[in-house]
Design a protein around this motif. Structure first.
Motif, mmCIF file in Angstrom:
data_model
loop_
_atom_site.group_PDB
_atom_site.id
_atom_site.type_symbol
_atom_site.label_atom_id
_atom_site.label_comp_id
_atom_site.label_asym_id
_atom_site.label_seq_id
_atom_site.Cartn_x
_atom_site.Cartn_y
_atom_site.Cartn_z
ATOM 1 N N MET A 214 0.650 -1.286 -0.067
ATOM 2 C CA MET A 214 -0.097 -0.087 0.151
ATOM 3 C C MET A 214 0.894 1.284 -0.185
ATOM 4 O O MET A 214 1.951 1.064 0.783
ATOM 5 C CB MET A 214 -0.804 0.024 1.257
ATOM 6 C CG MET A 214 -1.813 -1.014 1.592
ATOM 7 S SD MET A 214 -2.841 -0.747 3.193
ATOM 8 C CE MET A 214 -1.609 -0.957 4.344
ATOM 9 N N LEU A 215 0.560 2.228 -0.908
ATOM 10 C CA LEU A 215 1.274 3.493 -0.607
ATOM 11 C C LEU A 215 0.110 4.412 -0.204
ATOM 12 O O LEU A 215 -0.835 4.797 -0.833
ATOM 13 C CB LEU A 215 1.582 3.955 -2.018
ATOM 14 C CG LEU A 215 2.441 5.273 -1.962
ATOM 15 C CD1 LEU A 215 3.412 5.246 -3.136
ATOM 16 C CD2 LEU A 215 1.786 6.360 -2.143
ATOM 17 N N ILE A 216 0.348 5.019 1.158
ATOM 18 C CA ILE A 216 -0.538 5.753 1.760
ATOM 19 C C ILE A 216 -0.277 7.404 1.708
ATOM 20 O O ILE A 216 0.928 7.816 1.748
ATOM 21 C CB ILE A 216 -0.644 5.472 3.367
ATOM 22 C CG1 ILE A 216 -1.213 3.976 3.541
ATOM 23 C CG2 ILE A 216 -1.738 6.462 4.188
ATOM 24 C CD1 ILE A 216 -0.643 3.536 4.913
ATOM 25 N N GLU A 217 -1.155 8.127 1.097
ATOM 26 C CA GLU A 217 -1.011 9.544 0.876
ATOM 27 C C GLU A 217 -1.742 10.284 2.153
ATOM 28 O O GLU A 217 -3.083 9.977 2.176
ATOM 29 C CB GLU A 217 -1.557 9.996 -0.318
ATOM 30 C CG GLU A 217 -0.829 9.626 -1.584
ATOM 31 C CD GLU A 217 0.437 10.517 -1.646
ATOM 32 O OE1 GLU A 217 0.815 11.249 -0.846
ATOM 33 O OE2 GLU A 217 1.204 10.263 -2.583
ATOM 34 N N LEU A 218 -1.152 10.487 3.149
ATOM 35 C CA LEU A 218 -1.894 11.042 4.380
ATOM 36 C C LEU A 218 -2.500 12.123 4.213
ATOM 37 O O LEU A 218 -3.724 12.349 4.780
ATOM 38 C CB LEU A 218 -0.638 11.437 5.517
ATOM 39 C CG LEU A 218 0.283 10.259 5.885
ATOM 40 C CD1 LEU A 218 1.560 10.771 6.893
ATOM 41 C CD2 LEU A 218 -0.452 9.276 6.490
ATOM 42 N N GLY A 219 -2.128 13.125 3.388
ATOM 43 C CA GLY A 219 -2.977 14.289 3.377
ATOM 44 C C GLY A 219 -2.289 15.458 2.244
ATOM 45 O O GLY A 219 -1.196 15.224 1.792
ATOM 46 N N TYR A 220 -2.983 16.569 2.051
ATOM 47 C CA TYR A 220 -1.952 17.617 1.086
ATOM 48 C C TYR A 220 -1.567 18.537 1.889
ATOM 49 O O TYR A 220 -1.997 19.498 2.706
ATOM 50 C CB TYR A 220 -3.236 18.062 0.327
ATOM 51 C CG TYR A 220 -3.543 17.032 -0.768
ATOM 52 C CD1 TYR A 220 -2.989 17.085 -2.065
ATOM 53 C CD2 TYR A 220 -4.451 15.971 -0.430
ATOM 54 C CE1 TYR A 220 -3.433 16.371 -2.988
ATOM 55 C CE2 TYR A 220 -4.888 15.005 -1.559
ATOM 56 C CZ TYR A 220 -4.262 15.210 -2.783
ATOM 57 O OH TYR A 220 -4.939 14.340 -3.629
ATOM 58 N N LEU A 221 -0.069 18.769 1.639
ATOM 59 C CA LEU A 221 0.744 19.855 2.250
ATOM 60 C C LEU A 221 0.170 21.507 1.735
ATOM 61 O O LEU A 221 0.514 22.364 2.147
ATOM 62 C CB LEU A 221 2.356 19.704 1.786
ATOM 63 C CG LEU A 221 2.734 18.773 2.423
ATOM 64 C CD1 LEU A 221 4.208 18.515 1.750
ATOM 65 C CD2 LEU A 221 3.115 18.900 3.967
#
Length: 191
Positions: A150-157
């Motif tokens: 899995m590649l998790i994108e936590l949120g947007y900077l």
């Protein structure tokens, strides 16, 4: 038999495969912190064995983007890990875009099913918007790992709502991922 989880804290400090930055936050610092906190939770649980790609905050893997990604994959494949989790932070030219998402290699897979449960728990504990599990077979770490990944994108900077959560709730991301893994494997939560 312990479940072997490899945590890849996406990107490096410095110039080699550096990742995104914005609104005073640096992707490699967030991914390092969240990954180390997640590793600590897994390490304390006898159901898991855990390794990380970046043991120290100043660890730099590879000499360019390709070798950096290859080194992470080689570490996981060489162990060999049972599951691979790569942690990232997103950015977008449109500052209104926000939320968490998880990328996997294919639908109808172990990784996809695990990602749905992990994402649900992660957004529950952080208050992030759920952008759903997405399929992206072109991502290097999803293509080249030999285990469910899995590649998790936590949120947007680049989004101010997400920035507040990324800055102040890093443990909540780790805890949400951990609880998601427990739920996926049907394991009890132990203090």
């Amino acid at each position: 038999m312990a479940i072997k989880i490899f945590i890849d804290q996406g990107h490096n400090p410095g110039d080699i495969n550096a990742g995104a930055s914005g609104n005073g936050l640096v992707e490699s610092e967030i991914t390092y912190n969240v990954g180390i906190m997640l590793a600590g939770l897994l390490f304390a649980d006898p159901n898991f064995e855990v390794r990380v790609s970046r043991r120290y905050s100043d660890t730099v893997l590879g000499t360019n983007q390709r070798t950096s990604l290859q080194q992470r994959v080689d570490m996981a494949n060489g162990w060999p890990a049972d599951y691979f989790i790569s942690i990232h932070v997103n950015s977008n030219p449109n500052p209104a875009i926000n939320g968490s998402e998880i990328y996997v290699f294919r639908e109808n897979s172990v990784a996809y099913n695990m990602a749905e449960i992990v994402l649900d728990n992660m957004v529950y504990f952080t208050g992030m918007k759920n952008n759903q599990v997405r399929v992206n077979p072109s991502l290097f770490v999803l293509r080249r790992t030999r285990m469910p990944a899995m590649l998790i994108e936590l949120g947007y900077l680049t989004n101010l709502h997400d920035v507040e959560i990324l800055r102040n709730k890093q443990f909540a991301f780790s805890f949400g991922i951990y609880i998601g893994l427990l739920e996926y494997f049907g394991l009890p939560y132990q203090l």
